[in-house]
Design an enzyme around this catalytic site. Structure first.
Site, PDB file in Angstrom:
ATOM      1  CE  LYS A  66      -4.018  -2.212   2.161  1.00  8.52           C
ATOM      2  NZ  LYS A  66      -5.092  -2.079   3.186  1.00  8.52           N
TER       3      LYS A  66
ATOM      4  CG  ASN B 271      -3.826  -2.356   6.673  1.00  7.38           C
ATOM      5  OD1 ASN B 271      -3.606  -1.953   5.532  1.00  7.38           O
ATOM      6  ND2 ASN B 271      -4.902  -3.027   6.994  1.00  7.38           N
TER       7      ASN B 271
ATOM      8  CD  GLU C 203      -8.911  -8.693  -4.068  1.00  7.73           C
ATOM      9  OE1 GLU C 203      -9.745  -8.391  -3.197  1.00  7.73           O
ATOM     10  OE2 GLU C 203      -7.758  -9.092  -3.791  1.00  7.73           O
TER      11      GLU C 203
ATOM     12  CG  HIS D 149      -5.368  -6.111  -0.574  1.00 10.11           C
ATOM     13  ND1 HIS D 149      -6.635  -5.998  -0.039  1.00 10.11           N
ATOM     14  CD2 HIS D 149      -5.459  -7.005  -1.595  1.00 10.11           C
ATOM     15  CE1 HIS D 149      -7.455  -6.802  -0.731  1.00 10.11           C
ATOM     16  NE2 HIS D 149      -6.764  -7.413  -1.680  1.00 10.11           N
TER      17      HIS D 149
ATOM     18  CE1 TYR E  65      -9.598  -2.762  -0.169  1.00  8.51           C
ATOM     19  CE2 TYR E  65      -8.649  -0.912  -1.372  1.00  8.51           C
ATOM     20  CZ  TYR E  65      -8.502  -2.020  -0.550  1.00  8.51           C
ATOM     21  OH  TYR E  65      -7.255  -2.382  -0.097  1.00  8.51           O
TER      22      TYR E  65
HETATM   23  P1  IDP Z   1      -8.520  -6.645   5.359  1.00  9.20           P
HETATM   24  O1  IDP Z   1      -7.657  -5.760   4.483  1.00  9.20           O
HETATM   25  O2  IDP Z   1      -7.761  -7.198   6.521  1.00  9.20           O
HETATM   26  O3  IDP Z   1      -9.253  -7.707   4.560  1.00  9.20           O
HETATM   27  P2  IDP Z   1     -11.060  -5.216   5.494  1.00  9.20           P
HETATM   28  O4  IDP Z   1     -11.980  -5.244   6.652  1.00  9.20           O
HETATM   29  O5  IDP Z   1     -11.454  -5.970   4.257  1.00  9.20           O
HETATM   30  O6  IDP Z   1      -9.621  -5.694   6.020  1.00  9.20           O
HETATM   31  O7  IDP Z   1     -10.823  -3.693   5.125  1.00  9.20           O
HETATM   32  C1  IDP Z   1     -10.151  -3.329   3.926  1.00  9.20           C
HETATM   33  C2  IDP Z   1      -9.155  -2.234   4.239  1.00  9.20           C
HETATM   34  O8  IDP Z   1      -9.874  -1.073   4.671  1.00  9.20           O
HETATM   35  C3  IDP Z   1      -8.202  -2.527   5.408  1.00  9.20           C
HETATM   36  O9  IDP Z   1      -7.055  -3.257   5.017  1.00  9.20           O
HETATM   37  C4  IDP Z   1      -7.839  -1.132   5.880  1.00  9.20           C
HETATM   38  O10 IDP Z   1      -6.835  -0.548   5.048  1.00  9.20           O
HETATM   39  C5  IDP Z   1      -9.132  -0.375   5.652  1.00  9.20           C
HETATM   40  N1  IDP Z   1      -9.927  -0.306   6.891  1.00  9.20           N
HETATM   41  C6  IDP Z   1     -10.638  -1.306   7.468  1.00  9.20           C
HETATM   42  N2  IDP Z   1     -11.253  -0.887   8.601  1.00  9.20           N
HETATM   43  C7  IDP Z   1     -10.916   0.427   8.738  1.00  9.20           C
HETATM   44  C8  IDP Z   1     -11.249   1.418   9.702  1.00  9.20           C
HETATM   45  O11 IDP Z   1     -11.963   1.191  10.683  1.00  9.20           O
HETATM   46  N3  IDP Z   1     -10.712   2.665   9.493  1.00  9.20           N
HETATM   47  C9  IDP Z   1      -9.919   2.965   8.412  1.00  9.20           C
HETATM   48  N4  IDP Z   1      -9.604   2.053   7.477  1.00  9.20           N
HETATM   49  C10 IDP Z   1     -10.083   0.802   7.632  1.00  9.20           C
END
Ligand code: IDP
Ligand code: MG
Length: 142
Positions: free
Chosen positions: A10, A113, A127, A116, A50
């Protein structure tokens, strides 16, 4: 049977110059890279990628962030690629991610984070097709 998953380094991790360390962790864990490119998504492309999260409170922040700079997109191949890659990257929130996981090592917040990984084989296929054409993927069996 070898299967495929999509990985994205990312914008936060690209900005912090840890692309090499992340790729090293991925290949040391036994994944083969069969496609890779550096791209920057438009906001509209991030919204399309997304789409499943449209309507969530973090959708705007997520799609703005994911289109904010270059990303490294990779197609990875391994036995149980989807499951094993999710284990390697760790929990969504880096503070909850287990020590040694990529998000624990390189993530800074639940949004930023670092990486992905596809969450199911079906989503992995969608994807991969979003970013790569067939001629952009190499076949290690050849
Ligand atoms: P994942 O990437 O672990 O599958 P998902 O719940 O699918 O997690 O969420 C997709 C992406 O959205 C996450 O990797 C993160 O970057 C972002 N995200 C998820 N929850 C939050 C939040 O509460 N605040 C801000 N960004 C979030
Ligand atoms: Mg997800």
């Amino acid at each position: 049977m070898r299967t495929r998953t999509l990985a994205i380094i990312k914008p936060d991790a690209v900005r912090r110059n840890v692309v090499g360390e992340i790729i090293s962790a991925i290949t040391h864990a036994g994944f083969r890279i069969i496609g890779m490119k550096l791209v920057q998504m438009t906001k509209a492309q991030a919204e399309s990628f997304y789409e499943v999260h449209r309507g969530r409170p973090f959708f705007e922040e997520l799609t703005r962030f994911m289109s904010s700079g270059p990303i490294v997109v990779m197609v990875l191949e391994k036995e149980r690629a989807v499951e094993d890659f999710r284990a390697l990257i760790g929990a969504t929130d880096p503070r909850q991610a287990a020590p040694g996981t990529i998000r624990h090592r390189f993530g800074t917040s639940i949004g930023e984070n670092a990486i992905h990984g596809s969450d199911s084989p079906e989503n992995a296929e969608r994807e991969i097709a979003f970013f790569f054409s067939l001629t952009e993927l190499v076949d290690h069996a050849l």
